[in-house]
Write an enzyme that holds these catalytic residues in place. Sequence first.
Site, PDB file in Angstrom:
ATOM      1  N   GLU A 275       0.835  -1.207   0.000  1.00 53.06           N
ATOM      2  CA  GLU A 275       0.000   0.000   0.000  1.00 53.06           C
ATOM      3  C   GLU A 275       0.871   1.259   0.000  1.00 53.06           C
ATOM      4  O   GLU A 275       0.797   2.068   0.918  1.00 53.06           O
ATOM      5  CB  GLU A 275      -0.892   0.019   1.250  1.00 53.06           C
ATOM      6  N   ARG A 278       3.225   7.789  -0.299  1.00 55.45           N
ATOM      7  CA  ARG A 278       4.179   8.892  -0.467  1.00 55.45           C
ATOM      8  C   ARG A 278       5.298   8.573  -1.463  1.00 55.45           C
ATOM      9  O   ARG A 278       5.692   9.429  -2.257  1.00 55.45           O
ATOM     10  CB  ARG A 278       4.790   9.196   0.903  1.00 55.45           C
ATOM     11  N   CYS A 343      -3.828  33.713   9.712  1.00 53.53           N
ATOM     12  CA  CYS A 343      -3.605  34.456  10.961  1.00 53.53           C
ATOM     13  C   CYS A 343      -3.237  33.542  12.123  1.00 53.53           C
ATOM     14  O   CYS A 343      -3.960  33.449  13.117  1.00 53.53           O
ATOM     15  CB  CYS A 343      -4.837  35.273  11.277  1.00 53.53           C
ATOM     16  N   GLU A 344      -2.150  32.813  11.953  1.00 49.95           N
ATOM     17  CA  GLU A 344      -1.615  31.965  13.017  1.00 49.95           C
ATOM     18  C   GLU A 344      -0.108  31.925  12.856  1.00 49.95           C
ATOM     19  O   GLU A 344       0.375  31.800  11.722  1.00 49.95           O
ATOM     20  CB  GLU A 344      -2.088  30.513  12.880  1.00 49.95           C
TER      21      GLU A 344
HETATM   22  N1  LLP Z   1      -1.634   1.999   4.371  1.00 46.24           N
HETATM   23  C1  LLP Z   1      -2.226   2.479   5.476  1.00 46.24           C
HETATM   24  C2  LLP Z   1      -3.124   1.591   6.227  1.00 46.24           C
HETATM   25  C3  LLP Z   1      -1.989   3.797   5.894  1.00 46.24           C
HETATM   26  O1  LLP Z   1      -2.569   4.254   7.007  1.00 46.24           O
HETATM   27  C4  LLP Z   1      -1.127   4.628   5.145  1.00 46.24           C
HETATM   28  C5  LLP Z   1      -0.871   6.010   5.552  1.00 46.24           C
HETATM   29  C6  LLP Z   1      -0.539   4.095   3.986  1.00 46.24           C
HETATM   30  C7  LLP Z   1      -0.804   2.775   3.627  1.00 46.24           C
HETATM   31  C8  LLP Z   1       0.384   4.881   3.109  1.00 46.24           C
HETATM   32  O2  LLP Z   1       1.543   5.251   3.761  1.00 46.24           O
HETATM   33  P1  LLP Z   1       2.744   5.941   2.964  1.00 46.24           P
HETATM   34  O3  LLP Z   1       3.295   4.925   1.992  1.00 46.24           O
HETATM   35  O4  LLP Z   1       2.205   7.134   2.250  1.00 46.24           O
HETATM   36  O5  LLP Z   1       3.699   6.297   4.011  1.00 46.24           O
HETATM   37  N2  LLP Z   1      -0.526  13.007   6.506  1.00 46.24           N
HETATM   38  C9  LLP Z   1       0.741  12.428   6.923  1.00 46.24           C
HETATM   39  C10 LLP Z   1       0.867  10.972   6.556  1.00 46.24           C
HETATM   40  C11 LLP Z   1      -0.260  10.099   7.069  1.00 46.24           C
HETATM   41  C12 LLP Z   1      -0.146   8.652   6.665  1.00 46.24           C
HETATM   42  C13 LLP Z   1      -1.382   7.903   6.989  1.00 46.24           C
HETATM   43  N3  LLP Z   1      -1.396   6.530   6.584  1.00 46.24           N
HETATM   44  C14 LLP Z   1       1.884  13.252   6.328  1.00 46.24           C
HETATM   45  O6  LLP Z   1       1.616  14.237   5.657  1.00 46.24           O
HETATM   46  O7  LLP Z   1       3.047  12.945   6.570  1.00 46.24           O
END
Ligand code: LLP
Length: 419
Positions: A275, A278, A343-344
């Site tokens: 999954e 990023r 405004c923060e």
């Molecule tokens: N699978 C599950 C169950 C997840 O909860 C997530 C991310 C992913 C896959 C994907 O993870 P990645 O490969 O993208 O690391 N908003 C935060 C990141 C939150 C990630 C949430 N879950 C940020 O901007 O760093």
Amino acid sequence: MDHFELRDGVLHAEDIPLPRIAEEIGTPVYVYSRATLERHAQVFADALKDIPRKHIAFAIKCNPNLGVLRVLARQGYGADVVSGGELERALASGMAPQDIVFSGVGKTRAELAQGLDRGIGQFNIEHEPEGVALAEIALAKEMTAPAVLRVNPDVDAGTHAKISTGKAENKFGVGIDAAPDIFGRLAALPGLQMRGVALHIGSQLTSLDPLEAAFERVGRLVADLRAAGHSITHVDLGGGLGVPYRPEDNPPSPADYGAMVARVTKDWDVTLMFEPGRVIAGNTGVLLTEVLWVKPGATNPFVIVDAAMNDLARPALYDAYHDFVAVKPTGEQMTASIVGPVCETGDTFARDRVIDTVESGDLAVFRTAGAYGATMASTYNSRSLVPEVLVDGDRYIKVADRIAASTIMAAERVPDWID
Ligand code: LLP
């Protein structure tokens, strides 16, 4: 590697000079490169070449734009979704229902039913009552839900606390020690086809060690479940691989990750599911912004840009670093704090950073903004919802409109019982 580069002193996205997008679409605006997206998708898939049976489900929470999803669908990617809204997006982008995995710690009964009605490929069950509910709903529809149990392996992912998900104290999954009993009870329910386990320990991981430790624990669990007579055909290894945000960052490559996974899982004899979010989308996008003002500060000047924390929330939420570069760099540098108009004081992208010298009216970008950028945008301070553009060689198209504050306001009303 990405396709944002200087040509004749002007930053381009593929063959499009960014000033053209600023002029035609306005700023702030997210700009994605299709070639970069395709390359990252290909590199990640290639890194898994030694895994005999696999399925890659892009974690669409990081960039659910339909144009982006369509590019990935054409690359053979499925989707990891965490809400009914994301499920509909994945389908609308052309992904096949069986290629969709439904994760998420708080799925509603309506969302579970929606997933069944849509014929998705797998439900990742977060705890026993959710599995029981899914079994009931499936049975009532005379269906069988393919499912795996998400386990919490209790490892420290070594990332920011707010995006760490695999420690015992986090809300995700069931404790790995409790997993065999819970799995056994769920596997006995008609309506559920319990076929494996899932884990995801956190995001922006910059070392493979915690992943390897977690995978090894899950490998032992798989052996235990099989010894108890269960048929385990699928293991979902989640996402989490980090990307370089600073020029000097050097996270493990997809190839390093793939080699580790192949080594740790070589005897598992399962379909492995991934999954990634990023690592696919992060470096495929920039947030293009205009410098509004340069204002003297107590120590260094403030560069006030027209993008704000509502457009790119990561610095305010996680103290995240996004490289800031001028679209037409002069070669000069200055030390400044980069802030938005909200405004923060939290609306700060960088404090006392050495950056390209910029002046009022100049364009600049925040790099590595393709993941968890636009999707986390809001209209705070009654600002517009930021638009998105997808570049493909020498053409580009707006893949998401700017939604004006007036449009948001039009969806509100004043009660007529307030005189
Ligand atoms: N699978 C599950 C169950 C997840 O909860 C997530 C991310 C992913 C896959 C994907 O993870 P990645 O490969 O993208 O690391 N908003 C935060 C990141 C939150 C990630 C949430 N879950 C940020 O901007 O760093």
